[in-house]
Enzyme design. Sequence first.
Site, PDB file in Angstrom:
ATOM      1  N   ASP A  17      51.820  84.769  56.835  1.00 39.54           N
ATOM      2  CA  ASP A  17      50.474  84.660  56.615  1.00 39.54           C
ATOM      3  C   ASP A  17      49.463  85.222  56.478  1.00 39.54           C
ATOM      4  OD1 ASP A  17      51.029  81.736  56.282  1.00 39.54           O
ATOM      5  OD2 ASP A  17      50.743  81.578  59.193  1.00 39.54           O
ATOM      6  N   ARG A  97      45.572  85.738  73.298  1.00 41.90           N
ATOM      7  CA  ARG A  97      44.918  85.322  71.823  1.00 41.90           C
ATOM      8  C   ARG A  97      43.620  86.072  73.047  1.00 41.90           C
ATOM      9  NH1 ARG A  97      49.331  84.004  70.614  1.00 41.90           N
ATOM     10  NH2 ARG A  97      49.599  83.623  68.222  1.00 41.90           N
ATOM     11  N   ASP A 126      46.049  78.595  67.865  1.00 43.45           N
ATOM     12  CA  ASP A 126      45.147  79.495  68.632  1.00 43.45           C
ATOM     13  C   ASP A 126      44.055  80.404  67.450  1.00 43.45           C
ATOM     14  OD1 ASP A 126      47.368  79.996  69.737  1.00 43.45           O
ATOM     15  OD2 ASP A 126      48.708  80.258  68.064  1.00 43.45           O
ATOM     16  N   SER A 177      58.586  77.500  64.805  1.00 38.15           N
ATOM     17  CA  SER A 177      57.023  78.217  64.247  1.00 38.15           C
ATOM     18  C   SER A 177      57.181  78.929  66.168  1.00 38.15           C
ATOM     19  CB  SER A 177      56.284  77.597  63.954  1.00 38.15           C
ATOM     20  OG  SER A 177      54.642  78.048  64.513  1.00 38.15           O
TER      21      SER A 177
HETATM   22  N1  ARG Z   1      51.509  75.071  71.498  1.00 41.56           N
HETATM   23  C1  ARG Z   1      51.594  76.271  72.631  1.00 41.56           C
HETATM   24  C2  ARG Z   1      50.035  76.560  72.522  1.00 41.56           C
HETATM   25  O1  ARG Z   1      49.344  76.545  72.099  1.00 41.56           O
HETATM   26  C3  ARG Z   1      52.008  77.457  71.725  1.00 41.56           C
HETATM   27  C4  ARG Z   1      51.260  77.856  70.425  1.00 41.56           C
HETATM   28  C5  ARG Z   1      52.309  79.114  69.211  1.00 41.56           C
HETATM   29  N2  ARG Z   1      51.309  80.118  67.983  1.00 41.56           N
HETATM   30  C6  ARG Z   1      52.352  79.905  67.718  1.00 41.56           C
HETATM   31  N3  ARG Z   1      51.595  80.426  66.380  1.00 41.56           N
HETATM   32  N4  ARG Z   1      53.282  78.963  67.079  1.00 41.56           N
HETATM   33  O2  ARG Z   1      49.606  77.667  73.195  1.00 41.56           O
END
Ligand code: ARG
Length: 410
Positions: A17, A97, A126, A177
Amino acid sequence: MAGKKGKVVLAYSGGLDTSVAVVWLAEQGYDVVTMTADVGQKVIDLEAARNKALHSGAVKAYIFDLRKTFVENYVWPSLKANGMYQGTYPLTSALSRPLIAKTLVDIARKEGAAAVAHGCTGKGQDQVRIEVCATALNPNIEVLAPVRDWQLTREAEMEYALKHGIPVKATTASPYSIDENLWGRSIECGLLEDPWNEPPEDAYELTANPLMAPDTPDYVEITFEKGIPVALNGERMDGVKLILTLNDLAGKHGVGRVDMLEDRLVGFKSREVYECPGPITLLTAHRALETMTLDKRVLISKKELEVRFAELTYEGYWFSPLKDCINAFIDETQKYVNGTVKVRLYKGQAVVRGMKAEKAIYRHDLATYSEGDTFDHTAAVGFIKIWGLPIRTWTSTFPREDKAEQPIEA
Ligand code: ARG
Protein backbone atom coordinates in the site's frame (compact mmCIF):
# COMPACT_ATOMS: atom_id res chain seq x y z
CA MET A 1 13.47 19.09 -10.09
CA ALA A 2 11.13 19.90 -7.18
CA GLY A 3 7.56 18.65 -7.39
CA LYS A 4 5.05 21.35 -8.28
CA LYS A 5 2.76 20.49 -5.40
CA GLY A 6 5.41 20.74 -2.69
CA LYS A 7 6.34 18.18 -0.09
CA VAL A 8 4.20 15.49 1.51
CA VAL A 9 5.31 13.34 4.44
CA LEU A 10 4.08 9.77 4.05
CA ALA A 11 3.83 7.17 6.83
CA TYR A 12 5.72 4.35 5.17
CA SER A 13 5.81 0.73 6.27
CA GLY A 14 7.51 -0.67 3.19
CA GLY A 15 4.47 -2.78 2.30
CA LEU A 16 2.49 -2.75 -0.92
CA ASP A 17 0.00 0.00 0.00
CA THR A 18 2.57 2.55 1.05
CA SER A 19 5.06 1.68 -1.73
CA VAL A 20 2.35 2.26 -4.31
CA ALA A 21 1.49 5.47 -2.50
CA VAL A 22 5.06 6.79 -2.94
CA VAL A 23 4.93 6.37 -6.71
CA TRP A 24 1.38 7.65 -6.92
CA LEU A 25 2.02 10.80 -4.92
CA ALA A 26 5.19 11.50 -6.92
CA GLU A 27 3.17 11.17 -10.13
CA GLN A 28 0.70 13.71 -8.77
CA GLY A 29 3.57 16.18 -8.48
CA TYR A 30 4.54 15.82 -4.82
CA ASP A 31 8.02 15.51 -3.39
CA VAL A 32 7.52 12.49 -1.19
CA VAL A 33 9.32 12.31 2.14
CA THR A 34 8.75 8.97 3.85
CA MET A 35 8.63 8.31 7.58
CA THR A 36 9.10 4.78 8.84
CA ALA A 37 8.58 4.20 12.54
CA ASP A 38 9.81 1.23 14.50
CA VAL A 39 7.22 0.71 17.25
CA GLY A 40 8.35 -2.84 17.85
CA GLN A 41 6.87 -4.64 14.86
CA LYS A 42 8.96 -7.76 14.42
CA VAL A 43 8.79 -7.89 10.65
CA ILE A 44 10.35 -4.56 9.91
CA ASP A 45 13.77 -4.19 8.26
CA LEU A 46 14.46 -0.49 8.60
CA GLU A 47 17.34 -0.27 6.13
CA ALA A 48 15.42 -2.23 3.52
CA ALA A 49 12.45 0.09 4.05
CA ARG A 50 14.67 3.13 3.50
CA ASN A 51 16.13 1.69 0.30
CA LYS A 52 12.74 0.66 -1.00
CA ALA A 53 11.30 4.13 -0.30
CA LEU A 54 14.14 5.84 -2.17
CA HIS A 55 13.96 3.28 -4.96
CA SER A 56 10.21 3.94 -5.30
CA GLY A 57 10.89 7.63 -5.80
CA ALA A 58 10.96 9.24 -2.35
CA VAL A 59 13.21 12.31 -2.13
CA LYS A 60 14.05 11.55 1.48
CA ALA A 61 13.44 8.63 3.82
CA TYR A 62 13.31 9.08 7.59
CA ILE A 63 13.67 6.08 9.85
CA PHE A 64 12.96 6.31 13.57
CA ASP A 65 13.24 3.88 16.45
CA LEU A 66 10.24 5.12 18.41
CA ARG A 67 9.95 2.16 20.74
CA LYS A 68 10.97 4.03 23.90
CA THR A 69 8.69 6.98 23.14
CA PHE A 70 5.88 4.59 22.29
CA VAL A 71 6.21 2.81 25.60
CA GLU A 72 6.65 5.87 27.79
CA ASN A 73 4.12 8.25 26.23
CA TYR A 74 1.45 5.89 24.88
CA VAL A 75 1.66 2.40 26.37
CA TRP A 76 2.28 3.34 30.00
CA PRO A 77 -0.53 5.92 30.13
CA SER A 78 -2.82 3.24 28.75
CA LEU A 79 -1.63 0.64 31.26
CA LYS A 80 -2.19 3.12 34.09
CA ALA A 81 -5.75 3.48 32.80
CA ASN A 82 -6.07 -0.32 32.46
CA GLY A 83 -6.83 0.50 28.83
CA MET A 84 -8.99 -2.23 27.28
CA TYR A 85 -11.55 -1.46 24.57
CA GLN A 86 -14.87 -3.15 25.35
CA GLY A 87 -13.12 -4.61 28.35
CA THR A 88 -11.17 -7.00 26.13
CA TYR A 89 -8.75 -5.42 23.63
CA PRO A 90 -5.57 -3.80 25.02
CA LEU A 91 -5.69 -1.10 22.27
CA THR A 92 -2.54 -2.39 20.56
CA SER A 93 -2.96 -0.78 17.14
CA ALA A 94 -4.97 2.16 18.44
CA LEU A 95 -2.06 3.28 20.63
CA SER A 96 0.52 3.49 17.86
CA ARG A 97 -1.53 5.72 15.57
CA PRO A 98 -1.35 8.94 17.62
CA LEU A 99 2.43 8.55 17.77
CA ILE A 100 2.65 7.99 14.01
CA ALA A 101 0.41 11.02 13.43
CA LYS A 102 2.51 13.15 15.76
CA THR A 103 5.74 12.10 14.04
CA LEU A 104 4.26 12.91 10.61
CA VAL A 105 3.21 16.36 11.82
CA ASP A 106 6.64 17.00 13.41
CA ILE A 107 8.50 16.01 10.23
CA ALA A 108 6.11 18.06 8.10
CA ARG A 109 6.93 21.13 10.18
CA LYS A 110 10.66 20.44 9.91
CA GLU A 111 10.49 19.83 6.16
CA GLY A 112 8.10 22.68 5.43
CA ALA A 113 5.52 20.25 4.05
CA ALA A 114 1.87 21.33 3.94
CA ALA A 115 0.59 17.76 3.74
CA VAL A 116 0.98 14.34 5.33
CA ALA A 117 -0.21 11.01 3.92
CA HIS A 118 -0.97 7.45 4.93
CA GLY A 119 -1.76 4.18 3.18
CA CYS A 120 -4.96 3.24 5.02
CA THR A 121 -8.08 2.10 3.22
CA GLY A 122 -11.47 3.71 3.72
CA LYS A 123 -12.83 0.91 5.86
CA GLY A 124 -10.54 0.81 8.82
CA GLN A 125 -10.21 3.00 11.82
CA ASP A 126 -6.49 3.63 11.52
CA GLN A 127 -7.31 6.28 8.90
CA VAL A 128 -9.62 7.99 11.39
CA ARG A 129 -7.02 7.90 14.15
CA ILE A 130 -4.15 9.19 12.02
CA GLU A 131 -6.21 11.99 10.53
CA VAL A 132 -7.98 13.12 13.69
CA CYS A 133 -4.72 13.01 15.66
CA ALA A 134 -2.73 14.83 12.95
CA THR A 135 -5.26 17.62 12.66
CA ALA A 136 -5.55 17.83 16.46
CA LEU A 137 -1.86 18.71 16.50
CA ASN A 138 -1.95 20.94 13.43
CA PRO A 139 -5.45 21.97 12.30
CA ASN A 140 -4.01 23.34 9.03
CA ILE A 141 -2.28 20.19 7.88
CA GLU A 142 -3.67 18.54 4.77
CA VAL A 143 -4.02 14.75 4.91
CA LEU A 144 -3.81 12.61 1.78
CA ALA A 145 -4.90 8.98 1.62
CA PRO A 146 -4.10 7.69 -1.86
CA VAL A 147 -5.22 4.09 -1.32
CA ARG A 148 -8.58 5.27 -0.02
CA ASP A 149 -9.18 8.34 -2.14
CA TRP A 150 -8.20 6.85 -5.47
CA GLN A 151 -9.98 3.63 -4.54
CA LEU A 152 -7.16 1.34 -5.46
CA THR A 153 -8.07 -2.32 -5.24
CA ARG A 154 -5.49 -4.89 -4.23
CA GLU A 155 -5.30 -6.09 -7.83
CA ALA A 156 -4.89 -2.59 -9.22
CA GLU A 157 -2.13 -1.96 -6.70
CA MET A 158 -0.29 -5.13 -7.75
CA GLU A 159 -0.50 -4.19 -11.39
CA TYR A 160 0.61 -0.66 -10.66
CA ALA A 161 3.52 -1.89 -8.56
CA LEU A 162 4.71 -4.28 -11.28
CA LYS A 163 4.49 -1.55 -13.89
CA HIS A 164 6.67 0.72 -11.76
CA GLY A 165 9.20 -1.91 -10.77
CA ILE A 166 8.18 -2.07 -7.09
CA PRO A 167 9.02 -5.51 -5.73
CA VAL A 168 5.90 -7.33 -4.51
CA LYS A 169 6.10 -10.34 -2.25
CA ALA A 170 2.76 -11.83 -3.28
CA THR A 171 3.72 -15.44 -2.59
CA THR A 172 4.74 -14.82 1.01
CA ALA A 173 1.75 -12.57 1.68
CA SER A 174 -0.15 -13.63 4.79
CA PRO A 175 -3.83 -14.55 4.38
CA TYR A 176 -4.48 -12.12 7.25
CA SER A 177 -4.17 -8.40 7.72
CA ILE A 178 -1.58 -7.91 10.42
CA ASP A 179 -0.57 -4.91 12.49
CA GLU A 180 2.10 -5.32 15.11
CA ASN A 181 3.94 -3.38 17.77
CA LEU A 182 5.43 -3.92 21.23
CA TRP A 183 1.94 -3.93 22.77
CA GLY A 184 0.77 -6.87 20.68
CA ARG A 185 -0.29 -8.13 17.30
CA SER A 186 -3.65 -7.56 15.58
CA ILE A 187 -4.91 -10.19 13.15
CA GLU A 188 -7.88 -9.67 10.84
CA CYS A 189 -9.47 -10.92 7.61
CA GLY A 190 -9.31 -14.24 5.78
CA LEU A 191 -10.97 -17.16 7.56
CA LEU A 192 -11.49 -15.02 10.65
CA GLU A 193 -14.29 -13.11 8.94
CA ASP A 194 -16.61 -16.02 9.70
CA PRO A 195 -17.16 -15.80 13.47
CA TRP A 196 -17.93 -19.52 13.56
CA ASN A 197 -14.39 -20.39 12.47
CA GLU A 198 -11.95 -21.12 15.22
CA PRO A 199 -8.83 -19.06 14.50
CA PRO A 200 -6.33 -21.37 12.77
CA GLU A 201 -2.97 -21.87 14.47
CA ASP A 202 -1.17 -20.15 11.59
CA ALA A 203 -2.76 -16.87 12.63
CA TYR A 204 -0.58 -16.78 15.74
CA GLU A 205 3.06 -15.87 16.04
CA LEU A 206 3.71 -14.53 19.53
CA THR A 207 1.83 -17.12 21.54
CA ALA A 208 1.94 -20.88 21.91
CA ASN A 209 -1.28 -22.83 21.68
CA PRO A 210 -2.37 -22.98 25.34
CA LEU A 211 -3.20 -26.67 24.89
CA MET A 212 0.41 -27.37 23.90
CA ALA A 213 1.99 -24.96 26.38
CA PRO A 214 4.48 -26.26 28.99
CA ASP A 215 3.12 -28.45 31.79
CA THR A 216 5.07 -26.51 34.40
CA PRO A 217 4.09 -22.92 35.14
CA ASP A 218 6.41 -19.94 35.35
CA TYR A 219 6.02 -17.37 38.08
CA VAL A 220 6.98 -13.79 37.40
CA GLU A 221 7.20 -10.95 39.93
CA ILE A 222 6.38 -7.56 38.51
CA THR A 223 7.33 -4.44 40.46
CA PHE A 224 5.42 -1.23 39.84
CA GLU A 225 6.32 2.35 40.72
CA LYS A 226 3.57 4.92 40.33
CA GLY A 227 1.62 2.44 38.22
CA ILE A 228 4.51 1.76 35.84
CA PRO A 229 6.29 -1.62 35.75
CA VAL A 230 9.99 -1.14 36.49
CA ALA A 231 11.33 -4.61 37.32
CA LEU A 232 10.80 -8.30 36.57
CA ASN A 233 11.80 -10.79 39.25
CA GLY A 234 13.66 -8.01 41.04
CA GLU A 235 15.73 -7.01 38.02
CA ARG A 236 15.20 -3.39 37.00
CA MET A 237 14.91 -2.82 33.27
CA ASP A 238 13.66 -0.22 30.83
CA GLY A 239 10.13 -0.45 29.46
CA VAL A 240 11.02 -1.78 26.02
CA LYS A 241 13.06 -4.64 27.44
CA LEU A 242 10.47 -5.37 30.10
CA ILE A 243 7.66 -5.71 27.57
CA LEU A 244 9.78 -7.79 25.17
CA THR A 245 10.85 -10.10 28.00
CA LEU A 246 7.28 -10.59 29.17
CA ASN A 247 6.02 -11.10 25.62
CA ASP A 248 8.43 -14.02 25.31
CA LEU A 249 7.80 -15.51 28.71
CA ALA A 250 4.01 -15.19 28.71
CA GLY A 251 3.80 -16.02 25.00
CA LYS A 252 5.53 -19.33 25.66
CA HIS A 253 2.64 -20.19 28.00
CA GLY A 254 -0.01 -19.17 25.48
CA VAL A 255 -1.08 -16.15 27.52
CA GLY A 256 -2.75 -13.20 25.80
CA ARG A 257 -4.81 -14.64 22.98
CA VAL A 258 -7.89 -12.49 22.48
CA ASP A 259 -10.73 -13.36 20.11
CA MET A 260 -13.64 -10.96 19.93
CA LEU A 261 -16.35 -9.37 17.87
CA GLU A 262 -15.45 -5.73 18.08
CA ASP A 263 -17.63 -2.70 17.54
CA ARG A 264 -15.77 -0.57 15.07
CA LEU A 265 -15.88 3.16 15.08
CA VAL A 266 -16.95 3.07 11.45
CA GLY A 267 -20.23 1.40 12.34
CA PHE A 268 -19.91 -2.31 11.80
CA LYS A 269 -18.83 -5.27 13.91
CA SER A 270 -15.61 -7.02 13.06
CA ARG A 271 -14.03 -10.30 14.14
CA GLU A 272 -10.68 -9.44 15.67
CA VAL A 273 -7.96 -11.67 16.99
CA TYR A 274 -5.08 -10.34 19.05
CA GLU A 275 -1.96 -11.69 20.65
CA CYS A 276 -0.93 -9.63 23.65
CA PRO A 277 1.06 -11.83 26.03
CA GLY A 278 3.01 -9.09 27.84
CA PRO A 279 0.13 -6.60 27.87
CA ILE A 280 -2.42 -9.05 29.32
CA THR A 281 0.06 -10.08 32.02
CA LEU A 282 0.84 -6.47 32.92
CA LEU A 283 -2.80 -5.37 32.89
CA THR A 284 -3.74 -8.28 35.14
CA ALA A 285 -0.98 -7.45 37.61
CA HIS A 286 -1.62 -3.70 37.53
CA ARG A 287 -5.34 -4.06 38.16
CA ALA A 288 -4.62 -6.33 41.12
CA LEU A 289 -2.11 -3.94 42.68
CA GLU A 290 -4.66 -1.13 42.44
CA THR A 291 -7.07 -3.13 44.60
CA MET A 292 -4.41 -3.14 47.29
CA THR A 293 -3.31 0.47 47.08
CA LEU A 294 -6.32 2.57 46.05
CA ASP A 295 -9.30 3.81 47.99
CA LYS A 296 -12.61 2.08 47.27
CA ARG A 297 -14.34 5.15 45.81
CA VAL A 298 -11.32 6.11 43.74
CA LEU A 299 -11.39 2.60 42.26
CA ILE A 300 -15.08 2.94 41.40
CA SER A 301 -14.70 6.30 39.67
CA LYS A 302 -11.51 5.22 37.97
CA LYS A 303 -13.29 2.25 36.42
CA GLU A 304 -15.82 4.55 34.81
CA LEU A 305 -13.09 6.78 33.42
CA GLU A 306 -11.14 3.76 32.17
CA VAL A 307 -14.05 2.92 29.89
CA ARG A 308 -14.00 6.48 28.54
CA PHE A 309 -10.21 6.38 28.17
CA ALA A 310 -10.36 3.21 26.07
CA GLU A 311 -13.16 4.55 23.88
CA LEU A 312 -11.42 7.87 23.28
CA THR A 313 -8.19 6.08 22.38
CA TYR A 314 -9.96 3.62 20.13
CA GLU A 315 -11.90 6.38 18.43
CA GLY A 316 -8.93 8.58 17.59
CA TYR A 317 -9.42 11.13 20.38
CA TRP A 318 -5.98 10.62 21.92
CA PHE A 319 -5.20 14.32 21.73
CA SER A 320 -8.47 15.73 23.06
CA PRO A 321 -9.65 17.82 26.01
CA LEU A 322 -11.55 15.02 27.74
CA LYS A 323 -8.63 12.66 27.40
CA ASP A 324 -6.31 15.30 28.92
CA CYS A 325 -8.63 15.61 31.92
CA ILE A 326 -8.85 11.85 32.34
CA ASN A 327 -5.05 11.59 32.18
CA ALA A 328 -4.78 14.09 35.02
CA PHE A 329 -7.17 12.01 37.14
CA ILE A 330 -5.37 8.76 36.31
CA ASP A 331 -1.95 10.21 37.11
CA GLU A 332 -3.16 11.41 40.49
CA THR A 333 -4.36 7.88 41.32
CA GLN A 334 -1.12 6.24 40.19
CA LYS A 335 1.01 8.09 42.79
CA TYR A 336 -0.06 5.34 45.18
CA VAL A 337 0.29 2.30 42.94
CA ASN A 338 3.64 0.97 44.20
CA GLY A 339 4.36 -2.66 44.97
CA THR A 340 5.05 -6.11 43.58
CA VAL A 341 2.66 -8.64 42.07
CA LYS A 342 3.38 -12.34 41.64
CA VAL A 343 1.79 -13.79 38.52
CA ARG A 344 1.55 -17.42 37.46
CA LEU A 345 1.77 -18.06 33.71
CA TYR A 346 0.25 -21.38 32.79
CA LYS A 347 -1.74 -22.85 29.88
CA GLY A 348 -3.00 -19.61 28.42
CA GLN A 349 -3.64 -17.79 31.67
CA ALA A 350 -1.93 -15.14 33.73
CA VAL A 351 -3.23 -15.44 37.28
CA VAL A 352 -2.26 -13.29 40.24
CA ARG A 353 -0.91 -15.52 43.02
CA GLY A 354 0.26 -12.87 45.45
CA MET A 355 1.00 -9.22 45.95
CA LYS A 356 2.64 -6.86 48.40
CA ALA A 357 2.93 -3.12 48.82
CA GLU A 358 4.86 -1.19 51.42
CA LYS A 359 2.03 1.30 51.65
CA ALA A 360 -1.15 -0.69 51.23
CA ILE A 361 -4.74 0.11 52.11
CA TYR A 362 -5.11 -3.57 52.89
CA ARG A 363 -4.39 -3.76 56.62
CA HIS A 364 -3.79 -7.14 58.18
CA ASP A 365 -4.68 -5.92 61.68
CA LEU A 366 -8.11 -4.83 60.43
CA ALA A 367 -8.75 -7.89 58.26
CA THR A 368 -7.54 -10.69 60.50
CA TYR A 369 -9.83 -13.09 62.37
CA SER A 370 -6.89 -14.20 64.47
CA GLU A 371 -4.48 -12.74 66.99
CA GLY A 372 -3.70 -9.04 66.56
CA ASP A 373 -7.19 -7.94 65.51
CA THR A 374 -7.65 -4.17 66.00
CA PHE A 375 -11.13 -3.91 64.46
CA ASP A 376 -13.65 -2.49 66.98
CA HIS A 377 -16.30 -5.23 67.23
CA THR A 378 -18.45 -3.28 69.70
CA ALA A 379 -18.85 -0.43 67.19
CA ALA A 380 -20.65 -2.81 64.83
CA VAL A 381 -23.86 -2.63 66.89
CA GLY A 382 -24.39 1.12 66.47
CA PHE A 383 -23.15 1.03 62.90
CA ILE A 384 -25.71 -1.56 61.83
CA LYS A 385 -28.51 0.31 63.64
CA ILE A 386 -27.86 3.46 61.60
CA TRP A 387 -26.88 1.71 58.34
CA GLY A 388 -30.20 -0.19 58.35
CA LEU A 389 -32.32 2.77 59.49
CA PRO A 390 -33.63 3.87 56.05
CA ILE A 391 -34.67 0.31 55.24
CA ARG A 392 -36.52 -0.20 58.54
CA THR A 393 -38.26 3.14 58.04
CA TRP A 394 -39.34 2.17 54.54
CA THR A 395 -40.65 -1.28 55.43
CA SER A 396 -42.57 -0.04 58.44
CA THR A 397 -44.29 2.48 56.15
CA PHE A 398 -44.78 0.19 53.11
CA PRO A 399 -44.89 -3.46 54.21
CA ARG A 400 -43.34 -5.69 51.57
CA GLU A 401 -45.72 -7.81 49.48
CA ASP A 402 -43.19 -9.77 47.49
CA LYS A 403 -44.30 -13.40 47.08
CA ALA A 404 -40.79 -14.66 47.59
CA GLU A 405 -40.74 -12.99 50.96
CA GLN A 406 -43.93 -14.60 52.33
CA PRO A 407 -43.43 -16.58 55.55
CA ILE A 408 -42.13 -20.05 54.94
CA GLU A 409 -44.86 -22.54 56.01
CA ALA A 410 -43.63 -24.89 58.67
N1 ARG B 1 -9.25 -3.58 15.12
C1 ARG B 1 -8.00 -3.13 15.60
C2 ARG B 1 -8.03 -1.65 15.86
O1 ARG B 1 -8.76 -0.97 15.23
C3 ARG B 1 -6.85 -3.58 14.75
C4 ARG B 1 -6.44 -2.71 13.62
C5 ARG B 1 -5.36 -3.37 12.85
N2 ARG B 1 -4.87 -2.53 11.80
C6 ARG B 1 -4.48 -2.99 10.63
N3 ARG B 1 -4.07 -2.12 9.76
N4 ARG B 1 -4.49 -4.28 10.35
O2 ARG B 1 -7.35 -1.13 16.71
